[in-house]
Structures are given as C-alpha cells and as structure tokens.
Design a protein around this motif. Structure first.
Motif, mmCIF file in Angstrom:
data_model
loop_
_atom_site.group_PDB
_atom_site.id
_atom_site.type_symbol
_atom_site.label_atom_id
_atom_site.label_comp_id
_atom_site.label_asym_id
_atom_site.label_seq_id
_atom_site.Cartn_x
_atom_site.Cartn_y
_atom_site.Cartn_z
ATOM 1 N N GLN A 63 27.766 72.587 72.003
ATOM 2 C CA GLN A 63 28.932 73.115 72.481
ATOM 3 C C GLN A 63 29.187 73.141 74.060
ATOM 4 O OE1 GLN A 63 29.199 77.224 71.022
ATOM 5 N NE2 GLN A 63 31.265 77.243 71.221
ATOM 6 N N LEU A 64 30.056 72.821 74.593
ATOM 7 C CA LEU A 64 30.380 72.882 75.943
ATOM 8 C C LEU A 64 31.459 73.801 76.484
ATOM 9 C CD1 LEU A 64 29.665 71.182 78.666
ATOM 10 C CD2 LEU A 64 31.655 69.726 78.339
ATOM 11 N N ASP A 65 31.092 74.668 77.282
ATOM 12 C CA ASP A 65 32.028 75.969 77.542
ATOM 13 C C ASP A 65 32.221 76.824 76.117
ATOM 14 O OD1 ASP A 65 31.577 75.426 80.345
ATOM 15 O OD2 ASP A 65 33.543 74.115 80.209
ATOM 16 N N ASN A 66 33.614 76.832 76.044
ATOM 17 C CA ASN A 66 34.369 77.756 75.014
ATOM 18 C C ASN A 66 34.810 76.772 74.060
ATOM 19 O OD1 ASN A 66 33.551 80.258 76.026
ATOM 20 N ND2 ASN A 66 35.476 80.164 77.084
ATOM 21 N N GLN A 67 34.454 75.339 73.980
ATOM 22 C CA GLN A 67 34.958 74.504 73.063
ATOM 23 C C GLN A 67 34.255 74.575 71.575
ATOM 24 O OE1 GLN A 67 34.660 70.328 74.577
ATOM 25 N NE2 GLN A 67 35.777 70.961 76.585
ATOM 26 N N GLY A 68 34.993 74.015 70.691
ATOM 27 C CA GLY A 68 34.156 74.176 69.390
ATOM 28 C C GLY A 68 32.739 73.421 69.279
ATOM 29 N N VAL A 69 32.190 73.808 68.256
ATOM 30 C CA VAL A 69 30.837 72.925 68.292
ATOM 31 C C VAL A 69 31.044 71.741 67.464
ATOM 32 C CG1 VAL A 69 28.791 72.999 66.702
ATOM 33 C CG2 VAL A 69 29.718 75.138 67.608
ATOM 34 N N LEU A 112 28.573 75.207 80.763
ATOM 35 C CA LEU A 112 27.320 75.522 79.946
ATOM 36 C C LEU A 112 27.181 74.431 78.759
ATOM 37 C CD1 LEU A 112 25.010 77.366 78.793
ATOM 38 C CD2 LEU A 112 26.696 78.620 77.626
ATOM 39 N N LEU A 113 26.186 73.632 78.834
ATOM 40 C CA LEU A 113 25.957 72.797 77.679
ATOM 41 C C LEU A 113 24.836 73.428 76.624
ATOM 42 C CD1 LEU A 113 26.412 69.903 76.207
ATOM 43 C CD2 LEU A 113 24.372 69.403 77.927
ATOM 44 N N GLY A 114 25.298 73.740 75.662
ATOM 45 C CA GLY A 114 24.180 74.456 74.556
ATOM 46 C C GLY A 114 23.969 73.424 73.351
ATOM 47 N N THR A 115 22.569 73.359 73.164
ATOM 48 C CA THR A 115 22.472 72.142 71.836
ATOM 49 C C THR A 115 21.444 72.741 70.921
ATOM 50 O OG1 THR A 115 20.575 71.324 73.188
ATOM 51 C CG2 THR A 115 22.531 70.295 73.494
ATOM 52 N N ARG A 116 21.492 72.344 69.765
ATOM 53 C CA ARG A 116 20.731 72.752 68.572
ATOM 54 C C ARG A 116 20.596 71.659 67.471
ATOM 55 N NH1 ARG A 116 23.468 75.268 64.009
ATOM 56 N NH2 ARG A 116 25.764 75.545 64.568
ATOM 57 N N CYS A 117 19.515 71.728 66.905
ATOM 58 C CA CYS A 117 19.484 70.409 65.823
ATOM 59 C C CYS A 117 19.064 71.171 64.434
ATOM 60 C CB CYS A 117 18.569 69.351 66.314
ATOM 61 S SG CYS A 117 16.942 69.949 66.977
#
Length: 212
Positions: free
Chosen positions: A181-187, A204-209
C-alpha cells in the motif's frame, strides 16, 4: 492361576490343622485380573493436514475394551517413545486430548498409548499419525528493492521502480501473496510497480505477505 485377563475370579480358602481338622473360609472373594493394555484405535487429528498459525491441536481416538477401564493416555511428538512413560501424560477417561502444542514450525507426527486403572501401560501398544499437525507461527518477511536515479538526502531524481519479494524459510508453509500500500491508495498485490517523480520523501510504502 487364572488367565491374565479374567473378569470374575472366585477364591475359596481352606487350611488343615496338624490334628487333621480342615478349616474352610465360608466366604467367596471376587476380584478382577487385568494385566493387558490394547492399542487405541481410530485416531483423528484436528486440524489435520492444513496449515495454521494457532498452536493448539486436538487428538481423539477410540478406547479399546479394558477390564479395569482406561484412565489416561500418553502422547509423544515426532519420535517413537523409548519407554512406557516416555511422553506427556494426560489423565482422562474420555478419548480426547485438547490443546496439544507443537514444539516449533513444520509438520509434526504424534504417538499415542494408553494407561488403565490397573496400572497397565505399554508404549509398544501405541498408535500414530505421521506429519498430521501443520503449524507455522512465524510470519514471512517481505523486502522492497528500489531502483532509479538516487539523489541526496533521501531524494530520488527519477521515477523509482519497486520490486517486492518475500521469504518464509523452511519449515514454514511458504508465501502465497505479497501486498503493498502506497500512501492512502488501496491495497495492491502487484510485486513490481513504479513510483512517479514528484512524491515527497514522506511517501509511505507498506508491505505484508501471507502464508499458504
């Protein structure tokens, strides 16, 4: 002597005195001889052969016929028992054990044998389920590799290409998906994407797996 397993044994005692008188016990005593223990049947694991991150498993079985009655069970994970008490003992007359915990991630086997009220317990009379409990309590790790024209003070001077990878080391269940998810964009589930020029360094770059 009567056989090893006799449900009703009656004993009548008598004695002969030196003068020849015979004294007999007028009462008869009943007792049970139980020197055998049998193999538990119908082992069922829950959950079985499916990955879970909850470390609490259940094993049920069918108690065999036993003259004195089953009062407990021993179980051991991943290795054959080396003796009659080489395992974890659970006192129960019901053929089920709840909340069995695995020692670590991976697929696990279980051995089960019983104890009866007469004290009979024999690890040779065991049953087993192999590789039936699948536990993975370690989350996979994700990594983002960035490529582009890097500037100073954390700035990039061009569009940045992001390549996402993830790893779930053995004996984990493996990776099935990577999310970002980048900033407030969707997953999103794409593993390679571009971040255009003009974004601030607070992007913000968030990742999960996820596991299989």
């Amino acid at each position: 002597m009567p056989n090893a397993n006799e449900p009703n044994v009656r004993v009548r005692a008598s004695a002969t005195e030196q003068n020849g008188n015979v004294i007999s016990d007028a009462s008869n005593g009943n007792f049970i001889i139980d020197s055998l223990i049998q193999v538990p049947g119908g082992l069922v694991a829950n959950p079985a052969n499916v990955w879970t991150n909850v470390n609490a498993f259940t094993l049920s079985w069918v108690n065999p016929p036993d003259l004195s009655g089953i009062v407990g069970a021993y179980y051991k994970l991943d290795a054959e028992p080396g003796g009659p008490t080489d395992g974890t003992y659970v006192a129960t007359s019901q053929p089920v054990i709840h909340n069995i915990t695995m020692p670590g991630d991976g697929r696990h086997s279980i051995y089960l044998w019983l104890k009866d009220r007469a004290g009979n317990v024999n690890q040779a009379q065991r049953n087993a389920l192999f590789n039936v409990f699948w536990f993975d309590g370690t989350a996979p790790a994700s990594h983002a590799a960035l490529t582009g024209l890097q500037g100073a003070n954390g700035w990039w001077r061009s569009t940045v290409t992001v390549n996402l990878t993830a790893n779930d080391p053995e004996p984990g269940s493996g990776v099935t998906a990577i999310y970002h998810q980048l900033d407030n964009q969707g997953v999103q589930t794409t593993t390679t994407f571009a971040v255009s020029a003009g974004r601030t360094p607070t992007a913000l770059l968030g990742t999960r797996c996820s596991r299989q």
